[in-house]
Design an enzyme around this catalytic site. Structure first.
Site, PDB file in Angstrom:
ATOM      1  N   ASP A 119       0.861  -1.291   0.053  1.00 25.43           N
ATOM      2  CA  ASP A 119      -0.056   0.068  -0.060  1.00 25.43           C
ATOM      3  C   ASP A 119       0.795   1.327   0.103  1.00 25.43           C
ATOM      4  O   ASP A 119       2.061   1.228   0.032  1.00 25.43           O
ATOM      5  CB  ASP A 119      -0.695  -0.101   1.194  1.00 25.43           C
ATOM      6  CG  ASP A 119      -2.031  -0.897   0.974  1.00 25.43           C
ATOM      7  OD1 ASP A 119      -2.342  -1.416   0.056  1.00 25.43           O
ATOM      8  OD2 ASP A 119      -2.632  -1.454   2.167  1.00 25.43           O
TER       9      ASP A 119
ATOM     10  N   TYR B  22       7.431 -10.065   6.797  1.00 24.84           N
ATOM     11  CA  TYR B  22       7.115  -8.781   6.916  1.00 24.84           C
ATOM     12  C   TYR B  22       7.573  -8.351   8.089  1.00 24.84           C
ATOM     13  O   TYR B  22       7.559  -9.034   9.292  1.00 24.84           O
ATOM     14  CB  TYR B  22       5.818  -8.226   6.928  1.00 24.84           C
ATOM     15  CG  TYR B  22       4.986  -8.219   5.570  1.00 24.84           C
ATOM     16  CD1 TYR B  22       4.995  -6.936   4.730  1.00 24.84           C
ATOM     17  CD2 TYR B  22       4.235  -9.354   4.970  1.00 24.84           C
ATOM     18  CE1 TYR B  22       4.174  -7.265   3.514  1.00 24.84           C
ATOM     19  CE2 TYR B  22       3.785  -9.357   4.113  1.00 24.84           C
ATOM     20  CZ  TYR B  22       3.667  -8.295   3.210  1.00 24.84           C
ATOM     21  OH  TYR B  22       2.947  -8.298   1.954  1.00 24.84           O
TER      22      TYR B  22
END
Length: 248
Positions: free
Chosen positions: A52, A110
């Site tokens: 994003d 992540y």
């Protein structure tokens, strides 16, 4: 025709995310523009997944097919000479014909950074989530132990996703304190839309007593988003690594 895999690092601060969109600067578009200059043709670039706006990457992976005389070992140098300052190609490799950055992946890692200095820092504002209140790390570690494993993570997914199967496996969640920063590292077979940011928000809310243990358990059991915590902001999130089978 060669199938080329690249590993990409980028600072997401000034991007509207990875994927091309009608309005807004994206990482995918910048890479495609450079490949068009190098090859003279439009080259489709497949990413391992979207990130994003304002999310960073240290190990995003993409692949593309080109007919070009550029030696594979020089592709990263050639691309970096044309790419903007906030994108860098770290590696380039020729891959088997059936390799696809997204569909060949079997997992991702992540990392998420929380800055815990007493005062906000202009130097890390684009790269970390600033929290200046105490957290109960014992409760947070309890929460990470409950999240590890295979679960239906529907309650930890942002609305707007069209994904039907919301079952995912988290292999590990590590927590490291480095100077004034708290780093969460998540590794799993895949993550839903905003899932890592919601997981972080939930663990933070647990540690701050804004959510209780029962809330986390209900989020897992019912899939109801209201039981999970807030969505942590994007600038603390880093796509660290994409995992592929040894055959690739």
């Amino acid at each position: 025709m060669r199938n080329i895999m690249i590993k990409i690092e980028y600072d997401g601060t000034n991007f509207n995310g990875w994927q091309i969109q009608p309005n807004g600067r994206t990482v995918q578009e910048e890479i495609m523009k450079v490949l068009a200059k190098l090859t003279g043709n439009r080259v489709e670039v497949n990413g391992s997944g979207r990130t994003d706006a304002k999310v960073h990457a240290r190990g995003q992976v993409a692949n593309f097919r080109i007919e070009s005389n550029i030696p594979t070992q020089r592709i990263s140098l050639a691309m970096n000479s044309l790419l903007p300052f906030d994108i860098s190609i770290k590696e380039a490799h020729e891959m088997p014909e059936d390799f696809h950055a997204r569909y060949s992946a079997i997992g991702k890692r992540y990392a998420y950074q929380i800055y815990r200095g007493r005062h906000r820092s202009p130097l890390v504002r684009n790269y970390a989530y600033h929290l200046n209140y105490d957290l109960d790390m014992d409760i947070i570690r309890w929460g990470t132990n409950r999240l590890i494993g295979t679960h239906d993570f529907k309650g930890f997914m942002a609305s707007g996703s069209s994904v039907e199967n919301t079952v995912r496996s988290i292999y590990s969640i590590d927590i490291n304190e480095v100077n004034d920063s708290l780093w969460f590292t998540f590794e799993g077979n895949g993550f839903l839309y905003n899932m890592v940011r919601i997981l972080v928000g939930t663990l933070v809310d647990l540690g701050a007593s804004k959510k209780q243990k029962d809330d986390l358990l209900k989020a897992l059991e019912t899939g109801d988003r209201k039981y999970a915590g807030h969505t942590a902001p994007p600038q603390g999130l880093y796509l660290d690594n994409v995992i592929y089978p040894l055959t690739h």
